[in-house]
Design an enzyme around this catalytic site. Structure first.
Site, short mmCIF file in Angstrom:
data_model
loop_
_atom_site.label_atom_id
_atom_site.label_comp_id
_atom_site.label_asym_id
_atom_site.label_seq_id
_atom_site.Cartn_x
_atom_site.Cartn_y
_atom_site.Cartn_z
N TRP B 101 0.83 -1.22 0.00
CA TRP B 101 0.00 0.00 0.00
C TRP B 101 0.86 1.26 0.00
CZ3 TRP B 101 -4.28 -1.21 -1.97
CH2 TRP B 101 -4.85 -2.46 -1.71
N ASP B 171 -1.17 6.77 6.57
CA ASP B 171 -2.31 5.88 6.28
C ASP B 171 -2.44 4.91 7.46
OD1 ASP B 171 -3.99 3.83 5.48
OD2 ASP B 171 -2.93 3.41 3.60
N LYS B 195 -11.73 -1.79 8.12
CA LYS B 195 -11.01 -2.77 8.91
C LYS B 195 -11.43 -2.70 10.38
CE LYS B 195 -7.59 -2.43 5.37
NZ LYS B 195 -7.55 -3.81 4.85
#
Lengths: 361, 361
Positions: B101, B171, B195
């Site tokens: 990511w 992030d 999540k």
């Protein structure tokens, strides 16, 4: 409290039966032991949900194989940028301005190139659809853009513009699946789902395959390039899974109701009840020229702001909610999407008649 | 079927109590006669929902007044473009590559300017966090970017990088609200909610006010300019209303559980059970260096692909689902977010012990 009659322009009323199913499946979707909210978007069980939703939508709209169906995010407002980013090869496009949303799309396109307003109904507060039979569309325009049903102003194109061979891009947010449509007439059809289809957070785009390419404007974010999502079947990253699941249920509900022809009949019946009353009423008047009236959004006024306010207040108390009109039109607006039952419109008209009697000498 | 123990990396398990409430309110939210899915985002009843969600989040993270909270769409993947579009004034930024990511964010930034990888752990399949105490960060870099918890590889920064005075952008998708954090150390903190917080379709961004300006890169879509949403309190257009409503319920659940300190204790306890077993097991091994282990995502392997597959299969049958590891690491991964009960981890370890006994000589 009982369920109200919800005339919201969006997010809007959904079929009760869909909500009941969703509630029943909330902790355990079909024996998976999970809520759809909790499922990996890469799992087989979720893959079936999104694939079935797409298949049902294709079925309903009779979408040809050379069109892709994309489930996207960001609302129509984000799509306003995606259209020029993906299509403006010649940096030129024609926009028909029939309301606030068409105008916003046009203004956004100006960031990227030469967006030209080829027609507009702004002169009369967007209360009609301009004549689009012979527009002055530049030869090298990349596309012609319309907003097909104008939520705020209550107008709808009854005939598509003569694009003179150019690609037609249409925002159908507020008339999506309200009646049959011939997808082959369009290059791109898209809409936010939060009016006729499901919970806000999904944009469905139906795009002719040859318009989905790597040849996008420089600086286009990966996520805003249609090819990214088309190549990944809308699963490039985690999609709004739960929202898509509810849309899928609504597709099944529409099929059960008889598909889009039946839906059109149902919507025409509802609209007729309301428009017929507006045409005979001495207190309430529709604001749109008759031939361009939307089946979905019905604005009306009394001509007296205080009386409008009184009506909205009393209607709310009686269980008819979200009837206040948009500030640019004033008065009232009844949005009567697919999931609004006929009974809801009948009772609203009854209430309006009673109000009219009580408030005219 | 009973509810399973869901170890999905995301979308992931949510608190059962939140799901039960949502199911109960599906047809009538607190006497409004509507589902939250059906509510106008401009209505008073919905305004209370989004305002309360923001207030609870501010409370949980102790967010200072000079930080804005934005509810956005498009996932972290879209935010990868928003970061340079909104912050790259000098067209230069430093990225620390600790996984897939972070790397995708770095590649996206390259579309817009000079993104420089100042550190990476790619050499060892991202199984550790590089030393970030004295990085070679260009003076004129606009920001330093990290992915704080690496979902796929199971690592987490235990100490933030020394940014040498530059803005830190983080992030936190897979560690959001898993423990207290000092927001003042960051310029931008953001994460997808799917999540630890709610249903996919929302990105929450916490951004220092002075970083929200009209001075964005040319060609930035209106919707991707943070100022658009900041000025409109995340209501520039229709937000993903229902998804935000569920996030709000999760915030209240976390507060009820004792807030982020209690959540950290709960998560440390769960992680310890699993890591302690991995450290003593003769069959299963963790893949991450001990000091960088994530509390949220725990990858492990047997070293034998067939045995890994057998384990995943038998675990699934026993009600422990979504344990298959990411293809770049192989083996298994247990994601044990806030809503995973201790019991779920205890039972998983029991099952692993049994499997170990049955599968070693």
């Amino acid at each position: 409290m009982a369920r109200v009659y919800n005339f919201s322009a969006g997010p809007a009323v959904l079929p009760e039966e869909v909500l009941k199913e969703a509630a029943a499946e909330m902790l355990d979707y079909k024996g998976s032991g999970q809520s759809v909210m909790e499922m990996s978007h890469r799992s087989k069980v979720y893959d079936n949900i999104i694939k079935e939703a797409e298949a049902d939508l294709r079925d309903l709209l009779n979408i040809p194989d050379n069109y892709k169906v994309l489930f996207l995010q960001g609302g129509a407002s984000q799509f306003f940028a995606e259209v020029p980013m993906n299509l403006m090869k010649n940096k030129k496009a024609a926009y028909i301005i029939t309301g606030q949303w068409a105008k916003k799309a046009y203004q956004e396109a100006k960031i990227y190139g030469d967006a030209i307003a080829v027609a507009s109904s702004e002169d009369k507060t967007y209360s009609y659809i301009p004549d689009c039979s012979d527009l002055d569309i530049p030869e090298d325009a990349d596309y012609v853009y319309i907003c097909e049903n104008n939520t705020i102003y209550g107008t709808k194109y009854k005939k598509l513009p003569n694009t003179k061979g150019h690609i037609l891009v249409s925002d159908v947010s507020s008339c999506f699946l309200s009646e049959p449509m011939d997808v082959t007439k369009y290059g791109v059809v898209y809409g936010g789902v939060q009016k006729n289809i499901g919970p806000a957070g999904v944009v469905i785009a139906i795009i002719r395959e040859d318009l989905i390419t790597d040849d996008v404007l420089p600086g286009t974010p990966t996520m805003l390039k249609w090819k990214t999502q088309a190549d990944a079947d809308s699963l490039y990253n985690t999609p709004p899974c739960y929202n898509i699941y509810i849309c899928g249920k609504v597709f099944k509900w529409i099929k059960k109701m008889g598909g889009l022809s039946a839906m059109k009949e149902h919507n025409e019946k509802k609209a007729k009840i309301l428009y017929d009353f507006l045409d005979e009423s001495k207190l309430f008047n529709g604001t749109v020229v008759k031939e361009d009236r939307s089946l979905m959004n019905v604005p009306f006024v009394t001509g007296d702001k205080e009386l409008d306010a009184k009506f909205v207040e009393e209607a709310t108390k009686a269980g008819f909610v979200n009837l206040k009109g948009h500030r640019t039109v004033g008065g009232m607006r009844a949005s009567i999407y697919n999931a609004m039952p006929i009974e809801g419109v009948e009772k609203l008209v009854e209430f309006m008649k009673k109000f009219e009697k009580e408030n005219t000498k």
